[in-house]
Scaffold this active site. Structure first.
Site, PDB file in Angstrom:
ATOM      1  CG  ASP A  65      -0.927   0.291   8.520  1.00 42.92           C
ATOM      2  OD1 ASP A  65      -1.174   1.124   9.357  1.00 42.92           O
ATOM      3  OD2 ASP A  65       0.594   0.314   7.594  1.00 42.92           O
ATOM      4  CE  LYS A  80       0.989   1.461   4.709  1.00 45.03           C
ATOM      5  NZ  LYS A  80       1.411   2.648   4.489  1.00 45.03           N
TER       6      LYS A  80
HETATM    7  O1  C5P Z   1      -0.146  -1.312  15.392  1.00 44.55           O
HETATM    8  P1  C5P Z   1       1.259  -1.413  14.263  1.00 44.55           P
HETATM    9  O2  C5P Z   1       2.559  -2.195  15.569  1.00 44.55           O
HETATM   10  O3  C5P Z   1       2.054  -1.156  13.204  1.00 44.55           O
HETATM   11  O4  C5P Z   1       1.801   0.620  14.962  1.00 44.55           O
HETATM   12  C1  C5P Z   1       3.784   0.019  15.398  1.00 44.55           C
HETATM   13  C2  C5P Z   1       3.686   1.195  16.075  1.00 44.55           C
HETATM   14  O5  C5P Z   1       3.908   2.607  15.542  1.00 44.55           O
HETATM   15  C3  C5P Z   1       3.121   1.530  17.200  1.00 44.55           C
HETATM   16  O6  C5P Z   1       3.555   0.502  18.268  1.00 44.55           O
HETATM   17  C4  C5P Z   1       3.020   2.629  17.614  1.00 44.55           C
HETATM   18  O7  C5P Z   1       4.623   3.279  18.182  1.00 44.55           O
HETATM   19  C5  C5P Z   1       3.121   2.840  16.242  1.00 44.55           C
HETATM   20  N1  C5P Z   1       2.067   3.778  15.823  1.00 44.55           N
HETATM   21  C6  C5P Z   1       0.785   5.258  16.739  1.00 44.55           C
HETATM   22  N2  C5P Z   1       0.178   5.087  16.082  1.00 44.55           N
HETATM   23  C7  C5P Z   1      -0.607   5.119  15.320  1.00 44.55           C
HETATM   24  C8  C5P Z   1       0.265   3.421  14.892  1.00 44.55           C
HETATM   25  C9  C5P Z   1       1.115   3.277  15.089  1.00 44.55           C
HETATM   26  O8  C5P Z   1       1.785   5.846  17.638  1.00 44.55           O
HETATM   27  N3  C5P Z   1      -1.847   5.156  15.029  1.00 44.55           N
END
Ligand code: C5P
Length: 310
Positions: free
Chosen positions: A138, A11
């Site tokens: 995501d 994406k």
């Molecule tokens: O959800 P995911 O594991 O992809 O997120 C990775 C990191 O990115 C999270 O641990 C956080 O530090 C940051 N993040 C965030 N806010 C979001 C998505 C991700 O702060 N909406």
């Protein structure tokens, strides 16, 4: 049982706006995400030995329990309550790693959908969506794909309501040695910008509505010129990562580019063109300079689909 092939698309973010901080420590986001025809492929063979094994044609990718493919299989198996379920999964990697293209999330999403099918778990789309959201912000988008507005942590999807995928051509570039940690990018964003974060739900909703009714969606529907792309993490990453600055400067030289931006937390970068032919022409135009600066490049199209069973 025969192997199942599952396609896991990359994406890009056509909009990434950091609205504020959530009580759970994540950022409240307003995004538009778009799947591309650049995809990894999982081949999955179910087994009954209780082992979920992963192999990959890229040696630099961890294939242990830290990989979202394995995590997805373990979560699904725990929810269905049959510990003897197993799978031998091979990942054919085409999406650059650590790039802001949701390659890892898409692989995990493909494992959820593929194993739900192969193991006959019978979980509904809504149940898979909830499991995907537990594993990564995501991941629900990667299952659905197409052009979607993504709110909350990124897991709340609203179709952009386009009749078809935008006909845009995409020139995507990434420096193979560059990578950006997503937690680092969000942490840096918080350090630099949290004084400007919104706090009230009513303010978040105003921004969501501005995105729903704004110039970007009108541009994607072909009703108006495409506006510049907003990615709040780009402002944070660009000063720190030389290849991002260099790549953006190169893409801005492309003839006919409608917009140039970083995807997600980077460091991959893209330029949008009115069609695939214009993206290919820009690729040719920039090929020598991109190669001299060490960038890899891909010409892509937008697609209307997410994870697909093949
Ligand atoms: O959800 P995911 O594991 O992809 O997120 C990775 C990191 O990115 C999270 O641990 C956080 O530090 C940051 N993040 C965030 N806010 C979001 C998505 C991700 O702060 N909406």
């Amino acid at each position: 049982m025969a192997e199942l092939l599952v396609s896991a698309p990359a994406k890009i973010n056509l909009h990434l706006e950091v609205l504020g901080l959530r009580p759970d420590g994540f950022h409240e986001l307003a995004m538009v995400m778009q799947t591309l025809d650049l995809a990894d492929q999982l081949s999955i063979r179910p087994t009954a030995d209780g082992a979920i094994s992963l192999t990959c044609d890229r040696q630099d990718l961890p294939t242990d329990g830290s990989n979202l493919v394995v995590k997805a299989g373990e979560l699904l198996r725990a929810r269905v309550g049959l510990p003897e379920l197993g799978a031998a999964i091979h990942l054919h990697k085409r999406i650059p790693i650590g790039a802001g293209l949701a390659g890892g999330s898409s692989n995990g999403a493909a494992a959820l959908v593929g194993l739900n099918h192969l193991w006959g778990c019978g979980f509904s789309s809504a149940q898979l969506h909830a499991m995907a959201a537990e594993l990564g912000s995501d991941m629900p988008f990667c299952i659905a794909g197409g052009t979607q507005l993504c709110f909350g942590r990124g897991e709340q999807l609203e179709p952009a309501g386009l009749e078809a995928a935008p006909a845009l051509g995409v020139l995507l570039i990434k420096h193979p040695q560059a990578s950006v940690s997503t937690p680092w990018a969000y942490g840096r964003c918080r350090e630099l910008r949290s004084d400007f974060y919104l706090e009230a739900e009513v303010e978040f909703e105003q921004r969501r509505e501005a995105l729903r009714t704004g110039a970007l969606l009108a541009g994607l529907r072909g009703e108006a010129a495409l506006p510049p792309i907003r990615n709040d993490l780009q402002a944070v990453v660009e000063p720190e990562v030389a290849s991002v600055r260099e790549g953006l400067a190169l893409l801005r030289q492309a003839t006919g580019a409608l917009a140039v931006a970083m995807s997600g937390s980077g460091p991959s970068l893209f330029a949008l063109f009115p069609n695939a032919e214009a993206a290919a022409a820009a690729h040719t135009q920039l090929a020598v300079d991109l190669a001299a600066a060490g960038f890899e490049a891909w010409c892509c199209r937008c697609t209307g689909c997410g994870v697909t069973l093949g």
